[in-house]
Design a protein around this motif. Structure first.
Motif, PDB file in Angstrom:
ATOM      1  N   LEU A   1       0.834  -1.202   0.000  1.00  0.00           N
ATOM      2  CA  LEU A   1       0.000   0.000   0.000  1.00  0.00           C
ATOM      3  C   LEU A   1       0.870   1.256   0.000  1.00  0.00           C
ATOM      4  O   LEU A   1       0.499   2.265  -0.609  1.00  0.00           O
ATOM      5  N   ALA A   2       2.016   1.178   0.649  1.00  0.00           N
ATOM      6  CA  ALA A   2       2.938   2.315   0.621  1.00  0.00           C
ATOM      7  C   ALA A   2       3.474   2.541  -0.789  1.00  0.00           C
ATOM      8  O   ALA A   2       3.851   3.664  -1.142  1.00  0.00           O
ATOM      9  N   ALA A   3       3.485   1.472  -1.594  1.00  0.00           N
ATOM     10  CA  ALA A   3       3.923   1.587  -2.989  1.00  0.00           C
ATOM     11  C   ALA A   3       2.800   2.071  -3.896  1.00  0.00           C
ATOM     12  O   ALA A   3       2.985   2.173  -5.108  1.00  0.00           O
ATOM     13  N   GLY A   4       1.636   2.351  -3.327  1.00  0.00           N
ATOM     14  CA  GLY A   4       0.533   2.917  -4.096  1.00  0.00           C
ATOM     15  C   GLY A   4      -0.592   1.974  -4.426  1.00  0.00           C
ATOM     16  O   GLY A   4      -1.554   2.377  -5.082  1.00  0.00           O
ATOM     17  N   ALA A   5      -0.500   0.716  -3.989  1.00  0.00           N
ATOM     18  CA  ALA A   5      -1.565  -0.236  -4.297  1.00  0.00           C
ATOM     19  C   ALA A   5      -2.857   0.123  -3.581  1.00  0.00           C
ATOM     20  O   ALA A   5      -2.845   0.605  -2.443  1.00  0.00           O
ATOM     21  N   HIS A   6      -3.960  -0.128  -4.249  1.00  0.00           N
ATOM     22  CA  HIS A   6      -5.282   0.059  -3.653  1.00  0.00           C
ATOM     23  C   HIS A   6      -5.634  -1.117  -2.756  1.00  0.00           C
ATOM     24  O   HIS A   6      -6.329  -0.965  -1.746  1.00  0.00           O
ATOM     25  N   GLY A   7      -5.157  -2.303  -3.138  1.00  0.00           N
ATOM     26  CA  GLY A   7      -5.476  -3.499  -2.371  1.00  0.00           C
ATOM     27  C   GLY A   7      -4.593  -4.655  -2.780  1.00  0.00           C
ATOM     28  O   GLY A   7      -3.598  -4.477  -3.493  1.00  0.00           O
ATOM     29  N   VAL A   8      -4.974  -5.848  -2.336  1.00  0.00           N
ATOM     30  CA  VAL A   8      -4.166  -7.039  -2.615  1.00  0.00           C
ATOM     31  C   VAL A   8      -5.053  -8.186  -3.076  1.00  0.00           C
ATOM     32  O   VAL A   8      -6.218  -8.279  -2.694  1.00  0.00           O
ATOM     33  N   ALA A   9      -4.480  -9.053  -3.895  1.00  0.00           N
ATOM     34  CA  ALA A   9      -5.150 -10.284  -4.326  1.00  0.00           C
ATOM     35  C   ALA A   9      -4.350 -11.452  -3.776  1.00  0.00           C
ATOM     36  O   ALA A   9      -3.122 -11.479  -3.891  1.00  0.00           O
TER      37      ALA A   9
END
Length: 245
Positions: free
Chosen positions: A187-195
């Protein structure tokens, strides 16, 4: 970013010895049991039906029907990986296409303008093209090494993920090797979420694994928003005008 797209995406694991329906049930129950504050931040659970390459369309359809019914009853989002005709057949909320599937523009024509359409991307250029062609969100990976799927390219890591998230405005979902312990990093790298796949299907207690992922997603999202707010103001308290998030 599209706040209606959930931050936790569970991908079904249909490998021998796995229990995809059991995992989906456990995940939906864990999401329902999460606090209202956690659900408000993480959004609806997203379940992506993915089957092995050698599975028949009939196998995929039967699994998709069951998952779609469970998702509909729980208010979760149901997507179908690769097999868009199955997505249409079960009235799923949308689908996801990879590099060797239908081109994004063609997939958008198949699903229609209102469906959720995910696309796989590893570079900023591919990401921008996918968005221009109609992708609602991007799945980016493998972020880390994983044994869930064979033949994958080298992991991107947080830096590679950040290169993609910085190039587009649609939600980016980090995939492969993501665990609860790595949520803050992606998330710190800009991701909205995870799969996730193995982080849930391979857990001794899939429901607990989902609970931990949701908790980490909620906490990390709040921290990132706080950091963004701080960056958006000057030291004297006046709003910044440089557009920094």
């Amino acid at each position: 970013m599209d706040a209606t797209l959930g931050r936790l995406h569970l991908i079904t694991d249909t490998r021998l010895g796995r229990d995809p329906i059991g995992c989906v049930r456990a995940a939906l129950a864990a999401h329902a049991a999460a606090g209202a504050d956690v659900r408000a931040v993480t959004g609806p659970l997203v379940v992506q039906v993915r089957v092995e390459d050698d599975a028949t369309d009939l196998d995929a359809y039967h699994l998709a029907v069951r998952v779609r019914e469970l998702c509909a009853a729980a208010g979760a989002t149901c997507l179908i990986n690769d097999r868009l005709h199955v997505a249409l057949a079960v009235a799923a909320d949308g689908g996801h296409v990879g590099a060797l599937d239908l081109p994004v523009a063609a997939a958008r024509r198949v699903l229609g303008p209102g469906a959720i359409l995910g696309a796989t991307a590893r570079t900023a250029g591919v990401a921008r093209t996918a968005v221009a062609d109609g992708a609602s969100y991007l799945g980016v990976g493998p972020c880390y090494a994983t044994t869930t799927k064979d033949g994958l390219p080298a992991p991107l890591g947080p830096a590679g993920l950040a290169a993609v998230t910085g190039a587009v405005l649609v939600p980016v979902v980090a995939i492969a090797g993501v665990t609860a312990a790595r949520v803050t990093e992606v998330l710190a790298a800009g991701a909205h979420g995870v799969a996730v796949v193995g982080a849930v299907s391979g857990a001794a207690d899939p429901g607990r694994a989902v609970t931990e992922l949701l908790r980490e997603l909620a906490g990390a999202t709040k921290r990132e928003h706080r950091i963004g707010d701080e960056r958006g103001h000057r030291a004297d308290g006046e709003p910044a005008r440089d557009g920094v998030r």
